[in-house]
Design a protein around this motif. Structure first.
Motif, PDB file in Angstrom:
ATOM      1  N   SER A 118       4.978   5.674  11.953  1.00 50.87           N
ATOM      2  CA  SER A 118       5.750   4.467  12.273  1.00 50.87           C
ATOM      3  C   SER A 118       6.759   4.754  13.386  1.00 50.87           C
ATOM      4  O   SER A 118       6.975   3.916  14.270  1.00 50.87           O
ATOM      5  CB  SER A 118       6.485   3.970  11.027  1.00 50.87           C
ATOM      6  OG  SER A 118       5.571   3.721   9.980  1.00 50.87           O
TER       7      SER A 118
ATOM      8  N   ALA B 265       4.276  10.672   2.507  1.00 46.63           N
ATOM      9  CA  ALA B 265       5.306   9.680   2.869  1.00 46.63           C
ATOM     10  C   ALA B 265       5.877  10.006   4.247  1.00 46.63           C
ATOM     11  O   ALA B 265       6.114   9.101   5.064  1.00 46.63           O
ATOM     12  CB  ALA B 265       6.410   9.654   1.813  1.00 46.63           C
TER      13      ALA B 265
ATOM     14  N   VAL C  32       3.706   8.700   6.948  1.00 44.13           N
ATOM     15  CA  VAL C  32       3.908   7.259   7.183  1.00 44.13           C
ATOM     16  C   VAL C  32       5.119   7.050   8.091  1.00 44.13           C
ATOM     17  O   VAL C  32       5.083   6.277   9.058  1.00 44.13           O
ATOM     18  CB  VAL C  32       4.107   6.508   5.841  1.00 44.13           C
ATOM     19  CG1 VAL C  32       4.543   5.069   6.080  1.00 44.13           C
ATOM     20  CG2 VAL C  32       2.836   6.553   5.012  1.00 44.13           C
TER      21      VAL C  32
ATOM     22  N   GLU D 255       0.837  -1.206   0.000  1.00 44.66           N
ATOM     23  CA  GLU D 255       0.000   0.000   0.000  1.00 44.66           C
ATOM     24  C   GLU D 255       0.876   1.261   0.000  1.00 44.66           C
ATOM     25  O   GLU D 255       0.633   2.216  -0.736  1.00 44.66           O
ATOM     26  CB  GLU D 255      -0.899  -0.041   1.248  1.00 44.66           C
ATOM     27  CG  GLU D 255      -1.837   1.135   1.422  1.00 44.66           C
ATOM     28  CD  GLU D 255      -3.031   1.054   0.484  1.00 44.66           C
ATOM     29  OE1 GLU D 255      -3.096   0.112  -0.325  1.00 44.66           O
ATOM     30  OE2 GLU D 255      -3.878   1.959   0.550  1.00 44.66           O
ATOM     31  N   CYS D 256       1.904   1.230   0.826  1.00 43.28           N
ATOM     32  CA  CYS D 256       2.800   2.390   0.928  1.00 43.28           C
ATOM     33  C   CYS D 256       3.563   2.594  -0.390  1.00 43.28           C
ATOM     34  O   CYS D 256       3.713   3.738  -0.843  1.00 43.28           O
ATOM     35  CB  CYS D 256       3.764   2.173   2.087  1.00 43.28           C
ATOM     36  SG  CYS D 256       4.917   3.525   2.309  1.00 43.28           S
ATOM     37  N   SER D 257       4.003   1.500  -0.978  1.00 39.51           N
ATOM     38  CA  SER D 257       4.756   1.616  -2.235  1.00 39.51           C
ATOM     39  C   SER D 257       3.885   2.203  -3.344  1.00 39.51           C
ATOM     40  O   SER D 257       4.361   2.969  -4.183  1.00 39.51           O
ATOM     41  CB  SER D 257       5.271   0.242  -2.678  1.00 39.51           C
ATOM     42  OG  SER D 257       6.161  -0.268  -1.734  1.00 39.51           O
TER      43      SER D 257
ATOM     44  N   THR E 130      10.665   4.177   3.010  1.00 37.33           N
ATOM     45  CA  THR E 130       9.316   4.351   3.559  1.00 37.33           C
ATOM     46  C   THR E 130       8.496   3.057   3.582  1.00 37.33           C
ATOM     47  O   THR E 130       7.872   2.755   4.604  1.00 37.33           O
ATOM     48  CB  THR E 130       8.562   5.445   2.776  1.00 37.33           C
ATOM     49  OG1 THR E 130       9.448   6.542   2.565  1.00 37.33           O
ATOM     50  CG2 THR E 130       7.352   5.928   3.543  1.00 37.33           C
ATOM     51  N   PRO E 131       8.451   2.272   2.504  1.00 41.31           N
ATOM     52  CA  PRO E 131       7.657   1.032   2.586  1.00 41.31           C
ATOM     53  C   PRO E 131       8.145   0.084   3.682  1.00 41.31           C
ATOM     54  O   PRO E 131       7.334  -0.521   4.389  1.00 41.31           O
ATOM     55  CB  PRO E 131       7.834   0.402   1.194  1.00 41.31           C
ATOM     56  CG  PRO E 131       8.203   1.539   0.310  1.00 41.31           C
ATOM     57  CD  PRO E 131       9.007   2.472   1.155  1.00 41.31           C
TER      58      PRO E 131
ATOM     59  N   CYS F  84       2.273   6.036  -1.381  1.00 45.30           N
ATOM     60  CA  CYS F  84       3.120   7.030  -0.687  1.00 45.30           C
ATOM     61  C   CYS F  84       4.550   6.924  -1.197  1.00 45.30           C
ATOM     62  O   CYS F  84       5.478   6.773  -0.412  1.00 45.30           O
ATOM     63  CB  CYS F  84       3.076   6.809   0.817  1.00 45.30           C
ATOM     64  SG  CYS F  84       1.440   6.905   1.505  1.00 45.30           S
ATOM     65  N   TYR F  85       4.693   6.982  -2.500  1.00 43.70           N
ATOM     66  CA  TYR F  85       6.024   6.757  -3.070  1.00 43.70           C
ATOM     67  C   TYR F  85       6.885   8.015  -3.105  1.00 43.70           C
ATOM     68  O   TYR F  85       8.020   7.991  -3.550  1.00 43.70           O
ATOM     69  CB  TYR F  85       5.908   6.170  -4.485  1.00 43.70           C
ATOM     70  CG  TYR F  85       5.066   6.992  -5.430  1.00 43.70           C
ATOM     71  CD1 TYR F  85       5.630   8.043  -6.131  1.00 43.70           C
ATOM     72  CD2 TYR F  85       3.718   6.722  -5.586  1.00 43.70           C
ATOM     73  CE1 TYR F  85       4.851   8.806  -6.994  1.00 43.70           C
ATOM     74  CE2 TYR F  85       2.939   7.473  -6.440  1.00 43.70           C
ATOM     75  CZ  TYR F  85       3.501   8.520  -7.142  1.00 43.70           C
ATOM     76  OH  TYR F  85       2.735   9.279  -7.981  1.00 43.70           O
TER      77      TYR F  85
ATOM     78  N   ALA G 203       7.027   1.414   6.985  1.00 48.98           N
ATOM     79  CA  ALA G 203       5.608   1.091   7.191  1.00 48.98           C
ATOM     80  C   ALA G 203       5.452  -0.377   7.592  1.00 48.98           C
ATOM     81  O   ALA G 203       4.646  -0.724   8.461  1.00 48.98           O
ATOM     82  CB  ALA G 203       4.824   1.376   5.910  1.00 48.98           C
TER      83      ALA G 203
END
Lengths: 79, 373
Positions: free
Chosen positions: B49, B42, B45, B23-25, B239-240, B28-29, B243
């Motif tokens: 976290s 991003a 996120v 979902e993050c990839s 970021t991914p 929220c890239y 998350a």
């Protein structure tokens, strides 16, 4: 009578983590609620208020206090 | 049936972790250092976290520095402390059973004139705080002792060692990569200044970790660059994976430790009843809930592991990071095993997904292949 504003101290928090943290707190508030944010001078006061406005919130007031700033934000109705 | 008993090396990612990363990839890239909307999304996120991780450790969000994993966290703690201390930093103390990323990082400082003391352990792998106290000098800047040993699961007396360091104004680093979320460790209660954790030991993604840095602790960065993480760790944040790290923490079941402990004990009981002469490596009591390390009486572990693998049972002889090295395990040597005995040792590490049926099947296979009754 409106609720007193929540407060959030973001002094010393680097950009754009300060904007992200402000948005996370605002997301937890009801529409129309106020948040009073303490920010550092320089890049934080230049960039955080526009980032909040871009997400639909209203920057009501910006006051310089000492070497920093206090910003009063109202959560947008549809944000 | 596949039976995975190498969870001290790494764990299978949880479904919630994979979903959070995916979902993050997709959504929220943006670079979390960018000021546009995708960048700020991003950054949200990352900060959410960071809050999750801080709460799990009893820390403040600003005390969390995201890294690429346990090895980087340990290097940052050890080298960053020494570099920040400059000429004042002349002496570091570590235990003889630290992960190679602590030991090698400390020894690399010797060429800069830093003296490194290795404190030995007893036959169960436990550090004596009094032995640490004996080697401290006015030049000591850092003591590094892990929370749970990666090979034999020894739970070190970090409370006592931390208190000792705090009383003398010496920084205390603790590698908690194996124990994080399995054993209680609250930085508000344990006097630790630096603490390493990672995600892939708790069903999170590989390639992400963090270093807790107590507020006010001087730390020089390992990398030069854009000054992310408050100048303590340059490099675009993953970021991914961050998350996924938070999702792994949120998915932790606090009741799982007692279940793992019961199944681990059941596995040990099955083995010791069926294999005469088998020995437990490491402590009986002060032991990480998911760790079992045994020394077989006659069978070498490497051929046994190959046969177990062919049968769908996955375990290891020791630390995953050392698997490619032919040298005997320094941890097993430190607790008094001979080099010949180290090659007959087997590490079996459970996860919260390990079942009783799996443990019983693994025990039967090991007994059969190791020549037990």
């Amino acid at each position: 009578m409106s609720r007193p504003a929540e407060t959030l101290d973001l002094t010393g928090v680097p950009c754009p983590a300060n904007a992200a943290r402000a948005l996370l707190v605002i997301e937890g508030l009801p529409a129309g609620a106020f948040l009073r944010i303490s920010l550092d001078d320089g890049e934080p006061i230049q960039n955080v208020p526009p980032a909040l406005e871009e997400q639909g919130h209203v920057v009501v007031d910006k006051v310089r206090i000492g070497t920093g700033w206090q910003v009063l934000v109202k959560k947008g109705e549809e944000a | 049936m596949e039976i995975y008993l190498d969870n001290a090396a790494t764990t299978q990612p949880a479904t919630a972790v994979l979903l959070a990363m995916s979902e993050c990839s997709r959504r929220c890239y943006g670079n979390p250092a960018s000021w546009h909307r995708l960048g700020v999304e991003a950054a949200k996120v990352v900060e959410r976290s960071r809050q999750t991780l801080a709460e799990a450790l009893g820390a403040e969000p600003d005390e969390i520095v995201f890294t690429s994993g346990g090895t980087e966290s340990n290097n940052l703690a050890v080298k960053g402390t020494a570099w920040a201390a400059g000429r004042r930093g002349k002496h570091i103390v570590i235990s003889a059973v630290e992960h190679p990323s602590v030991t090698a990082a400390a020894l690399s400082l010797e060429k800069l004139g830093v003296r490194v003391s290795l404190v030995g352990v007893d036959s169960e792998g436990l550090v004596d705080p009094a032995a640490v106290a004996r080697v401290l000098t006015s030049a000591t800047i850092l003591v590094s002792v892990m929370h749970a040993n990666h090979e034999i699961g020894a739970l070190e007396p970090v409370q006592e060692i931390g208190r000792l360091c705090r009383g003398r104004g010496i920084l205390f680093h603790c590698d908690a990569c194996q124990s994080f979320t399995k054993e209680p460790l609250d930085v508000a209660k344990v006097p630790v200044d630096l603490l390493s954790v990672n995600a892939h030991k708790l069903h999170g993604p590989k390639g992400i970790g963090a270093l807790y840095v107590r507020k006010g602790t001087a730390l020089a960065p390992l990398f030069d660059g854009g000054g992310q993480e408050g100048g303590r760790r340059s490099g675009t944040l993953n970021t991914p994976a961050i998350a996924g790290f938070a999702a792994a923490i949120e998915a932790v079941d606090l009741r799982a430790a007692s279940v793992m402990r019961r199944l681990r004990d059941r596995l040990w009981d099955s083995l010791r009843r069926a294999v005469p002469g088998i020995r437990l490596n490491g402590p009986r009591k002060a032991r990480l809930c998911n760790n079992l390390n045994v020394m077989l009486p006659e069978t070498e572990s490497k051929p046994l592991l190959r046969k177990l693998s062919a049968a769908g049972i996955y375990a290891s002889a020791g630390a995953a990071c050392s698997s490619a090295k032919p040298e005997p395990s320094p941890v097993l040597l430190a607790i008094g095993l001979s080099p010949q005995e180290t090659v007959r040792s087997l590490r079996l590490s459970l996860s919260r997904w390990t079942t009783q049926a799996q443990v019983d099947a693994a025990a039967r296979a090991i007994v059969r292949l190791a020549g037990g009754s």
